[in-house]
Design an enzyme around this catalytic site. Structure first.
Site, mmCIF file in Angstrom:
data_model
loop_
_atom_site.group_PDB
_atom_site.id
_atom_site.type_symbol
_atom_site.label_atom_id
_atom_site.label_comp_id
_atom_site.label_asym_id
_atom_site.label_seq_id
_atom_site.Cartn_x
_atom_site.Cartn_y
_atom_site.Cartn_z
ATOM 1 C CB CYS A 73 -19.187 21.775 -5.452
ATOM 2 S SG CYS A 73 -17.473 22.354 -5.398
ATOM 3 C CB CYS A 77 -17.893 29.436 -3.189
ATOM 4 S SG CYS A 77 -16.437 28.668 -3.999
ATOM 5 C CB CYS A 80 -21.540 28.281 -5.051
ATOM 6 S SG CYS A 80 -21.454 27.210 -6.607
ATOM 7 C CB CYS A 117 -18.034 28.339 -21.335
ATOM 8 S SG CYS A 117 -17.170 29.851 -22.189
ATOM 9 C CB CYS A 148 -14.254 28.184 -22.372
ATOM 10 S SG CYS A 148 -13.697 28.936 -20.887
ATOM 11 C CB CYS A 208 -11.423 32.795 -19.012
ATOM 12 S SG CYS A 208 -13.078 33.511 -18.597
ATOM 13 N NE ARG A 280 -17.547 35.726 -21.460
ATOM 14 C CZ ARG A 280 -16.705 34.752 -21.354
ATOM 15 N NH1 ARG A 280 -16.314 34.300 -20.342
ATOM 16 N NH2 ARG A 280 -15.960 34.486 -22.410
#
Length: 366
Positions: A73, A77, A80, A117, A148, A208, A280
């Site tokens: 990616c 972040c 991550c 998901c 999801c 979400c 969650r």
């Protein structure tokens, strides 16, 4: 002695009664902070009360998460392992084949998961990948599961195409407060996150969105994050609260651990501020004791990820989860169950359950 806890509790009870009678409460920073700082037992009592007003307190929604495209990616972040900017030891992979994703979803369904998901480590999906992604949604939907995805930023057209394919939920966390956000991510803005949430909402897909605790934020940042979500034009249907799993090679590898009581406080505050959302208990459960998780369920958490992995990190083993849920007397929700009486009042779900009872391998089209 002046009892701030009693005053805030009385204020909250009045606001909740007004919300039920008219419209939902919008939270100021001051009211949200006062709620968060209630005496712990008062806060949990209020959270459990709100939870019982909106959900069956002994039922938990169970999701399964699969990484359909891992690593590489371009975002930065700071937490991550999948960022190409950090040496986390994770190799990038190609997008999984549709058939493999559906086979994994079938196994998850047969093991008790009701929502599947699928996550891809992208800044946003590319045009060449959309046909494959849409086929995954259609295939998982045909298994009778909620669908999801989390694919990064979406524009309006992408969101509409996912909706047409049958996507139920789209995950896009805001991570933290707007004030702390630039300390964690610089390659996309907080406003970018909110724009994707609006595109998802406009398409008719359920939202979400939650955040991560342990990013170097303070309690005010946690409160502000929840207030941002609660004050959206429509709050998210699902609110994942993650505890940071520090990853070697990332900027937050040495982040201080989250205090368990503060984590439970955040769960309880989320439950009260977003009474109709699934909250969650998400990443970080491998570092939580059974007692801490039980407190989170009491505070209003009613959704978990099951399975041995959570994208790239470990998750509690399924047998461990099942033992804990059994000890607490918690039962799994059905697919598409939200409010306490959904299972009884949704005839379409009743038909799907009847078909699966005859032969669980039969794909049930919606």
């Amino acid at each position: 002695m002046f009892d701030i806890g009693a005053e805030v509790t009385a204020m909250l009870q009045t606001d909740l009664s007004s919300e039920t009678a008219t419209s939902r409460k919008l939270w100021s920073a001051e009211d949200a902070r006062a709620l968060f700082e209630l005496p712990f037992m008062d806060l949990l009592f209020q959270a459990q009360t709100v939870h019982r007003q909106n959900f069956d307190p002994n039922r938990v929604q169970m999701s399964r998460l699969l990484s359909i495209k891992t690593g590489g990616c371009p975002e930065d972040c700071g937490y991550c392992s999948q960022s190409a900017r950090y040496d986390s030891g994770l190799s990038a992979s190609k997008l999984l084949e549709v058939e493999r994703v559906i086979a994994e979803a079938r196994r998850a369904r047969d093991a008790g998961a009701t929502r599947y998901c699928m996550g891809a480590a992208w800044r946003s999906p590319k045009g060449r990948d959309m046909a494959q992604v849409l086929a995954m949604v259609e295939g998982v939907k045909a298994l009778g599961m909620e669908t999801c995805m989390t694919l990064g930023m979406l524009d309006g057209d992408q969101a509409q195409r996912l909706k047409s394919a049958g996507l139920d939920y789209y995950n896009h966390n805001i991570d933290t407060s707007e004030a702390h956000y630039d300390n964690v991510v610089t390659t996309r803005s907080f406003a970018d996150r909110l724009a994707t949430l609006q595109n998802v909402r406009d398409s008719g897909i359920k939202v979400c969105s939650g955040g991560i605790l342990g990013l170097g934020e303070g309690n005010q940042d946690r409160v502000d994050m929840l207030a941002t979500l609660a004050n959206l034009p429509e709050p998210p249907e699902s609110v994942p609260i993650n505890m940071l799993i520090p990853v070697e090679g990332t900027p937050l590898a040495g982040a201080a651990p989250v205090d368990p009581i503060e984590f439970v406080r955040t769960i309880a505050t989320a439950r009260i501020m977003m009474p109709k959302s699934h909250v969650r208990l998400s990443a970080g459960r491998t570092d939580m004791s059974d007692e801490m998780q039980a407190l989170c369920f009491f505070a209003g958490a009613n959704s978990i990820f099951v399975g041995d992995t959570l994208l790239t990190k470990a998750n509690p083993a399924e047998d461990s989860d099942m033992r804990l849920l059994a000890r607490l007397g918690l039962q799994p929700m059905q697919a598409h169950e939200h409010f306490a009486d959904d299972a009884e009042t949704d005839p379409a779900e009743a038909r799907r359950q009847a078909v699966r009872a005859v032969d669980p391998a039969i794909p049930v089209l919606r």
